[in-house]
Design a protein around this motif. Sequence first.
Motif, PDB file in Angstrom:
ATOM      1  N   CYS A   1       0.808  -1.214   0.000  1.00 26.88           N
ATOM      2  CA  CYS A   1       0.000   0.000   0.000  1.00 26.88           C
ATOM      3  C   CYS A   1       0.844   1.268   0.000  1.00 26.88           C
ATOM      4  CB  CYS A   1      -0.928  -0.012   1.209  1.00 26.88           C
ATOM      5  SG  CYS A   1      -2.030  -1.441   1.175  1.00 26.88           S
ATOM      6  N   GLY A   2       2.159   1.146  -0.117  1.00 26.65           N
ATOM      7  CA  GLY A   2       3.036   2.314  -0.134  1.00 26.65           C
ATOM      8  C   GLY A   2       2.857   3.139   1.119  1.00 26.65           C
ATOM      9  N   ASP A   3       2.429   4.380   0.944  1.00 24.99           N
ATOM     10  CA  ASP A   3       2.174   5.256   2.086  1.00 24.99           C
ATOM     11  C   ASP A   3       0.685   5.572   2.223  1.00 24.99           C
ATOM     12  OD1 ASP A   3       1.819   6.864  -0.140  1.00 24.99           O
ATOM     13  OD2 ASP A   3       3.049   8.514   0.616  1.00 24.99           O
ATOM     14  N   SER A   4      -0.153   4.796   1.532  1.00 24.85           N
ATOM     15  CA  SER A   4      -1.575   5.121   1.453  1.00 24.85           C
ATOM     16  C   SER A   4      -2.432   4.327   2.437  1.00 24.85           C
ATOM     17  CB  SER A   4      -2.076   4.856   0.030  1.00 24.85           C
ATOM     18  OG  SER A   4      -3.475   5.036  -0.034  1.00 24.85           O
ATOM     19  N   ARG A   5      -2.897   5.026   3.454  1.00 24.00           N
ATOM     20  CA  ARG A   5      -3.843   4.404   4.387  1.00 24.00           C
ATOM     21  C   ARG A   5      -5.137   4.058   3.639  1.00 24.00           C
ATOM     22  NH1 ARG A   5      -5.538   3.338   9.351  1.00 24.00           N
ATOM     23  NH2 ARG A   5      -7.602   3.982   9.991  1.00 24.00           N
ATOM     24  N   HIS A   6      -5.545   4.906   2.703  1.00 23.50           N
ATOM     25  CA  HIS A   6      -6.757   4.642   1.933  1.00 23.50           C
ATOM     26  C   HIS A   6      -6.635   3.327   1.159  1.00 23.50           C
ATOM     27  CE1 HIS A   6     -10.320   5.245  -0.488  1.00 23.50           C
ATOM     28  NE2 HIS A   6      -9.594   5.021  -1.567  1.00 23.50           N
ATOM     29  N   ARG A   7      -5.518   3.144   0.467  1.00 21.45           N
ATOM     30  CA  ARG A   7      -5.302   1.885  -0.260  1.00 21.45           C
ATOM     31  C   ARG A   7      -5.325   0.695   0.701  1.00 21.45           C
ATOM     32  NH1 ARG A   7      -3.347  -0.628  -4.922  1.00 21.45           N
ATOM     33  NH2 ARG A   7      -1.711  -2.162  -4.569  1.00 21.45           N
ATOM     34  N   ALA A   8      -4.723   0.871   1.860  1.00 24.15           N
ATOM     35  CA  ALA A   8      -4.714  -0.199   2.857  1.00 24.15           C
ATOM     36  C   ALA A   8      -6.130  -0.518   3.340  1.00 24.15           C
ATOM     37  CB  ALA A   8      -3.815   0.186   4.031  1.00 24.15           C
ATOM     38  N   LEU A   9      -6.917   0.506   3.590  1.00 25.94           N
ATOM     39  CA  LEU A   9      -8.302   0.283   4.027  1.00 25.94           C
ATOM     40  C   LEU A   9      -9.110  -0.437   2.953  1.00 25.94           C
ATOM     41  CD1 LEU A   9      -9.060   3.623   5.885  1.00 25.94           C
ATOM     42  CD2 LEU A   9      -9.011   1.315   6.892  1.00 25.94           C
ATOM     43  N   MET A  10      -8.911  -0.039   1.706  1.00 27.48           N
ATOM     44  CA  MET A  10      -9.623  -0.687   0.593  1.00 27.48           C
ATOM     45  C   MET A  10      -9.224  -2.165   0.511  1.00 27.48           C
ATOM     46  SD  MET A  10     -11.592   1.641  -0.596  1.00 27.48           S
ATOM     47  CE  MET A  10     -12.122   0.998  -2.153  1.00 27.48           C
ATOM     48  N   ALA A  11      -7.934  -2.447   0.650  1.00 25.33           N
ATOM     49  CA  ALA A  11      -7.455  -3.831   0.597  1.00 25.33           C
ATOM     50  C   ALA A  11      -8.005  -4.633   1.770  1.00 25.33           C
ATOM     51  CB  ALA A  11      -5.927  -3.859   0.593  1.00 25.33           C
ATOM     52  N   ALA A  12      -7.975  -4.055   2.952  1.00 26.98           N
ATOM     53  CA  ALA A  12      -8.476  -4.751   4.142  1.00 26.98           C
ATOM     54  C   ALA A  12      -9.969  -5.024   4.018  1.00 26.98           C
ATOM     55  CB  ALA A  12      -8.181  -3.919   5.396  1.00 26.98           C
ATOM     56  N   GLU A  13     -10.728  -4.041   3.565  1.00 27.08           N
ATOM     57  CA  GLU A  13     -12.166  -4.227   3.398  1.00 27.08           C
ATOM     58  C   GLU A  13     -12.484  -5.280   2.340  1.00 27.08           C
ATOM     59  OE1 GLU A  13     -13.922  -0.378   2.744  1.00 27.08           O
ATOM     60  OE2 GLU A  13     -13.377   0.295   4.754  1.00 27.08           O
ATOM     61  N   ALA A  14     -11.613  -5.397   1.336  1.00 29.21           N
ATOM     62  CA  ALA A  14     -11.815  -6.403   0.290  1.00 29.21           C
ATOM     63  C   ALA A  14     -11.464  -7.805   0.784  1.00 29.21           C
ATOM     64  CB  ALA A  14     -10.977  -6.058  -0.936  1.00 29.21           C
ATOM     65  N   GLY A  15     -10.699  -7.882   1.885  1.00 25.60           N
ATOM     66  CA  GLY A  15     -10.371  -9.188   2.451  1.00 25.60           C
ATOM     67  C   GLY A  15      -8.903  -9.533   2.507  1.00 25.60           C
ATOM     68  N   ALA A  16      -8.010  -8.581   2.222  1.00 25.06           N
ATOM     69  CA  ALA A  16      -6.571  -8.863   2.282  1.00 25.06           C
ATOM     70  C   ALA A  16      -6.203  -9.389   3.657  1.00 25.06           C
ATOM     71  CB  ALA A  16      -5.765  -7.606   1.962  1.00 25.06           C
ATOM     72  N   ASP A  17      -5.306 -10.350   3.675  1.00 25.88           N
ATOM     73  CA  ASP A  17      -4.866 -10.942   4.935  1.00 25.88           C
ATOM     74  C   ASP A  17      -3.874 -10.060   5.677  1.00 25.88           C
ATOM     75  OD1 ASP A  17      -6.222 -13.633   4.854  1.00 25.88           O
ATOM     76  OD2 ASP A  17      -5.200 -13.625   2.919  1.00 25.88           O
ATOM     77  N   TYR A  18      -3.153  -9.229   4.942  1.00 26.82           N
ATOM     78  CA  TYR A  18      -2.276  -8.233   5.538  1.00 26.82           C
ATOM     79  C   TYR A  18      -2.052  -7.119   4.529  1.00 26.82           C
ATOM     80  CZ  TYR A  18       1.620 -10.166   2.808  1.00 26.82           C
ATOM     81  OH  TYR A  18       2.432 -10.588   1.789  1.00 26.82           O
ATOM     82  N   VAL A  19      -1.615  -5.966   5.043  1.00 30.23           N
ATOM     83  CA  VAL A  19      -1.235  -4.851   4.189  1.00 30.23           C
ATOM     84  C   VAL A  19       0.219  -4.515   4.500  1.00 30.23           C
ATOM     85  CG1 VAL A  19      -3.583  -3.934   4.001  1.00 30.23           C
ATOM     86  CG2 VAL A  19      -2.058  -3.100   5.817  1.00 30.23           C
ATOM     87  N   ALA A  20       0.907  -3.973   3.501  1.00 24.14           N
ATOM     88  CA  ALA A  20       2.315  -3.622   3.670  1.00 24.14           C
ATOM     89  C   ALA A  20       2.517  -2.149   3.359  1.00 24.14           C
ATOM     90  CB  ALA A  20       3.182  -4.479   2.758  1.00 24.14           C
ATOM     91  N   PHE A  21       3.273  -1.478   4.226  1.00 25.08           N
ATOM     92  CA  PHE A  21       3.609  -0.080   4.040  1.00 25.08           C
ATOM     93  C   PHE A  21       5.115   0.055   3.831  1.00 25.08           C
ATOM     94  CE2 PHE A  21      -0.190   0.078   6.811  1.00 25.08           C
ATOM     95  CZ  PHE A  21      -0.999   0.900   6.060  1.00 25.08           C
ATOM     96  N   GLY A  22       5.521   0.993   2.997  1.00 22.58           N
ATOM     97  CA  GLY A  22       6.944   1.249   2.828  1.00 22.58           C
ATOM     98  C   GLY A  22       7.205   1.932   1.505  1.00 22.58           C
TER      99      GLY A  22
END
Length: 193
Positions: free
Chosen positions: A86-107
């Motif tokens: 998800c880079g630096d995007s909390r929004h992208r992370a939230l979208m991934a989590a809501e879709a069912g991602a098992d984890y999100v990665a930042f960096g």
Amino acid sequence: MEEALAGGDVACLQLRLKDVDDDAIRRAARVLQPIALGRGVAFIMNDRPDLAAELGCDGVHVGEEDAPYAEARRLLGPDRTVGVTCGDSRHRALMAAEAGADYVAFGAFFATTTKIAKHRVDPEVLRDWSETTVVPCVAIGGISQENCGKLVEAGADFLAVIGAIWNHPDGPRAAVRSFNEVFARYGRAYRAD
């Protein structure tokens, strides 16, 4: 690889091969996957949900420019791990989590020679994420034993590390042991990608 896995707790091994043909990835997976599984370590394919499904990997990690999460989930099914950068995007992370991602990665959190970093991320994104969600987060990018403490303290559930393992002056076993010690210092079990 066996030396690294003998150093302590490792959650998963990600096969990350760039600019090689599919047969080279298949050959590497056939050698490495049994070693990881023999140690109880999940085997994750980077970027390629099609090959992860074909080879029976435990999961896949997809980046910002790779297959979309929905395609990765469709190919791997509901029981295998799908993680999303998800880079630096909390929004992208939230979208991934809501879709069912098992984890999100930042960096990336620090300078890295592994790839050109599109984002420089503040550790506060980890704190914010871990305080407001239950989906685990991974810190990626230039992470070493010397600089990871603030990421673990901020809430990183996992660390994705490459050079800090394979280039450690005392070898990969000592490198993994050092990461375990950092997590223990913060009262948390060690988990690394």
